[in-house]
Design a protein around this motif. Sequence first.
Motif, PDB file in Angstrom:
ATOM      1  N   ASP A 253      33.329  41.193  34.528  1.00  0.00           N
ATOM      2  CA  ASP A 253      33.582  41.406  33.090  1.00  0.00           C
ATOM      3  C   ASP A 253      34.986  40.970  32.701  1.00  0.00           C
ATOM      4  O   ASP A 253      35.225  40.562  31.571  1.00  0.00           O
ATOM      5  N   GLN A 254      35.925  41.119  33.628  1.00  0.00           N
ATOM      6  CA  GLN A 254      37.280  40.613  33.370  1.00  0.00           C
ATOM      7  C   GLN A 254      37.887  40.110  34.675  1.00  0.00           C
ATOM      8  O   GLN A 254      37.485  40.524  35.758  1.00  0.00           O
ATOM      9  N   MET A 255      38.857  39.213  34.523  1.00  0.00           N
ATOM     10  CA  MET A 255      39.417  38.538  35.700  1.00  0.00           C
ATOM     11  C   MET A 255      39.986  39.524  36.714  1.00  0.00           C
ATOM     12  O   MET A 255      39.935  39.278  37.915  1.00  0.00           O
ATOM     13  N   SER A 256      40.513  40.633  36.227  1.00  0.00           N
ATOM     14  CA  SER A 256      41.128  41.610  37.147  1.00  0.00           C
ATOM     15  C   SER A 256      40.109  42.170  38.150  1.00  0.00           C
ATOM     16  O   SER A 256      40.488  42.735  39.173  1.00  0.00           O
ATOM     17  N   GLU A 257      38.811  41.994  37.864  1.00  0.00           N
ATOM     18  CA  GLU A 257      37.772  42.481  38.797  1.00  0.00           C
ATOM     19  C   GLU A 257      37.503  41.511  39.954  1.00  0.00           C
ATOM     20  O   GLU A 257      36.808  41.864  40.904  1.00  0.00           O
ATOM     21  N   LEU A 258      38.003  40.292  39.842  1.00  0.00           N
ATOM     22  CA  LEU A 258      37.706  39.311  40.900  1.00  0.00           C
ATOM     23  C   LEU A 258      38.425  39.746  42.184  1.00  0.00           C
ATOM     24  O   LEU A 258      39.636  39.964  42.168  1.00  0.00           O
ATOM     25  N   PRO A 259      37.699  39.874  43.302  1.00  0.00           N
ATOM     26  CA  PRO A 259      38.299  40.512  44.490  1.00  0.00           C
ATOM     27  C   PRO A 259      39.144  39.573  45.361  1.00  0.00           C
ATOM     28  O   PRO A 259      39.158  39.702  46.591  1.00  0.00           O
ATOM     29  N   VAL A 260      39.871  38.661  44.727  1.00  0.00           N
ATOM     30  CA  VAL A 260      40.615  37.667  45.512  1.00  0.00           C
ATOM     31  C   VAL A 260      41.735  38.309  46.338  1.00  0.00           C
ATOM     32  O   VAL A 260      41.937  37.954  47.506  1.00  0.00           O
TER      33      VAL A 260
END
Length: 340
Positions: A253-260
């Motif tokens: 839903d938002q970039m901050s959720e991407l688990p990089v």
Amino acid sequence: MTHFISALPKVELHLHIEGTLEPELVFALAKRNGITLNYLDESALRAAYQFHDLQSFLDVYYAGMQVLLTEQDFFDLTWAYLVRSHADNVRHVEIFFDPQAHLARGVPMTFVVEGIVRALEQARQQWGLTSRLIMSFLRHLTEESAMETLRLAEPFRSHLSGIGLDSAEKGNPPTKFARVYAQARAQGYRLVAHAGEEGPASYIRDALDILQVERIDHGVAAITDAPLMARLAQARIPLTVCPLSNLKLKVIDQMSELPVRQLLAAGVCVTINSDDPAYFGGYMNANYQALQDGLTLSDAELLQLALNSVEACWLSPPEKARLTQAVYAHGDAYGVVLAP
Ligand code: ADE
Ligand code: ZN
């Protein structure tokens, strides 16, 4: 755009050449080929790029590529992508193409492969931008169709480094293509597959165990499966993550959720890529920048992502060593120290 990102030497490992078809080129090719489009102009077409999941994107993606008919069309498409990549300081690219989407429209494999390869060769001569080509099968089609495509590719074998698997993931598990991958492996192709984009972590395991791929495209679902994460890290199996794609297709839903950051911290060979940049809002620099904005990654983390891409690519060892040096030199110029 930070200078650290724009000047960082980059490698792109997950890019669908048909996904680089900008609206301006759609209209130019439609005119050249005498095709009437359902959209009034470029901005009306761009306004249609609103997606709620992978399938809603794929419908627009397959419709867009109807304008690609001749060898020159495939050259122009690929050349436009390479010009943008060169401007983004991309040094090496490994690109997918979807032959079945063209064969089904009566466009022969020779036009597709020869147009793409002519552009790749020109970029190598002009800028030293190196490349590999990966033939991707559409997983919503049958195993027989993939087998037939593998057979049709035989005259072009020397141009093709590997095979991949893309299109609608849910309901089309890796197991459906076990025999196709076994055949391709026997023919000496390198193997990758999209897995764990919309599909579950079990598709990543199946791609590794049954298809025997060496790299996973997307793979973000791995974050839900601790033993799988440990395995990916231990074997340094690369994941080709695509930040703007995951955001546009609502995988997150938002970039901050991407688990990089978690993937990096776990020691997974995670890499950053653009997937279908004409549809998702940006090429390589834009993907690095969106990630930096969303996760406030350090320069050391960005440097590690670029190093991972070099590690994961299919260049020869001396070519990889040269690129690795270039990435480290960039870090040195900024006083970046990598985590041990
Ligand atoms: N084809 C082009 N882009 C794709 C993606 N992100 N996932 C699956 N198939 C694709
Ligand atoms: Zn993809």
